[in-house]
Enzyme design. Sequence first.
Site, PDB file in Angstrom:
ATOM      1  N   ASP A   4       0.825  -1.211   0.000  1.00  0.00           N
ATOM      2  CA  ASP A   4       0.000   0.000   0.000  1.00  0.00           C
ATOM      3  C   ASP A   4       0.863   1.268   0.000  1.00  0.00           C
ATOM      4  OD1 ASP A   4      -2.389   1.353  -0.030  1.00  0.00           O
ATOM      5  OD2 ASP A   4      -2.714   1.235   2.134  1.00  0.00           O
ATOM      6  N   ASN A  64     -10.942  -2.538  -5.548  1.00  0.00           N
ATOM      7  CA  ASN A  64     -10.197  -1.552  -6.341  1.00  0.00           C
ATOM      8  C   ASN A  64     -10.851  -1.235  -7.686  1.00  0.00           C
ATOM      9  OD1 ASN A  64      -6.966  -2.702  -5.097  1.00  0.00           O
ATOM     10  ND2 ASN A  64      -8.163  -0.944  -4.429  1.00  0.00           N
ATOM     11  N   ARG A  66       2.078  -4.840   6.113  1.00  0.00           N
ATOM     12  CA  ARG A  66       1.387  -3.801   5.343  1.00  0.00           C
ATOM     13  C   ARG A  66       2.207  -2.515   5.406  1.00  0.00           C
ATOM     14  NH1 ARG A  66      -4.905  -2.280   4.629  1.00  0.00           N
ATOM     15  NH2 ARG A  66      -4.574  -0.580   3.138  1.00  0.00           N
TER      16      ARG A  66
END
Length: 241
Positions: free
Chosen positions: A18, A66, A186
């Site tokens: 991300d 997305n 992440r």
Amino acid sequence: MAEFQLRKIPAHVAFIMDGNGRWAKARGLARHFGHKEACLRLREIFDTCLEYGISYSSYYAFSTENWDRPQEEIDHLMDYLEEFFERDLPYIKSKGGRIVISGDLGRIREKTRKTCFEAMDSTKDNSTHTMNICLNYGGRDEIVRAAKAFVRDVEEGKVAIDDLTDETFKNYLWNPALPDVDLMIRTSGEVRLSNFMLYRLAYAELVFVEVKWPDFRRPQFIECLKEFQKRGRRFGGLENE
Ligand code: IPE
Ligand code: IPE
Ligand code: MG
């Protein structure tokens, strides 16, 4: 040569890659340049996995959510994914790497889909390291599909309801051979799962780092592996070390 010895080697590391858009924006660039840079990082992560004996890695490349993004950004993302395979697949193959995809490729544009199938097909006999690219992937979608597939098997008399356990359920997930995730990383400072690998993350160690994915390189990965060393995993039992 690895600069430190891993005491505990995660079999499966999963990445939520991300922060690409913010990385680009901070440089005065359009968001999609972040995705371009993001794809350039994959080879280094693959190499680091090989270096430390990590057998499986998963990459959240495009989620079922997305699709809500502008079509132009989606198109760029697919361009860069195709470029990744064209550029890096020969190297990955030469190192014995295998590519698998998790997610429904049916909705992915034809060229990208074809590239993905070729990558899977041409590496299917490799076994040093498996890269699982999650594309049009959603954790809930995966579980719902698994539930439907199981019910179909029951209807066709292939299995009995009582055959279903939390282990046999894994046979209905994408790529059943993938083990549970040991370490989930992440980037970009967001502290959430965003519908990533919900079933296989049940007992994963979670590491959230501030760095944006395009700046996540070997040293940052090693820091996460060091953090993993410090975690006492109990799986509900008592610590035995
Ligand atoms: C992650 O980066 C890549 C995808 C979701 C495809 P983002 O595009 O989400 O970047 P940020 O989070 O907006 O910075
Ligand atoms: C998760 O990132 C999906 C991928 C990295 C492919 P998002 O940027 O889409 O997640 P949210 O919207 O911040 O939760
Ligand atoms: Mg994001």
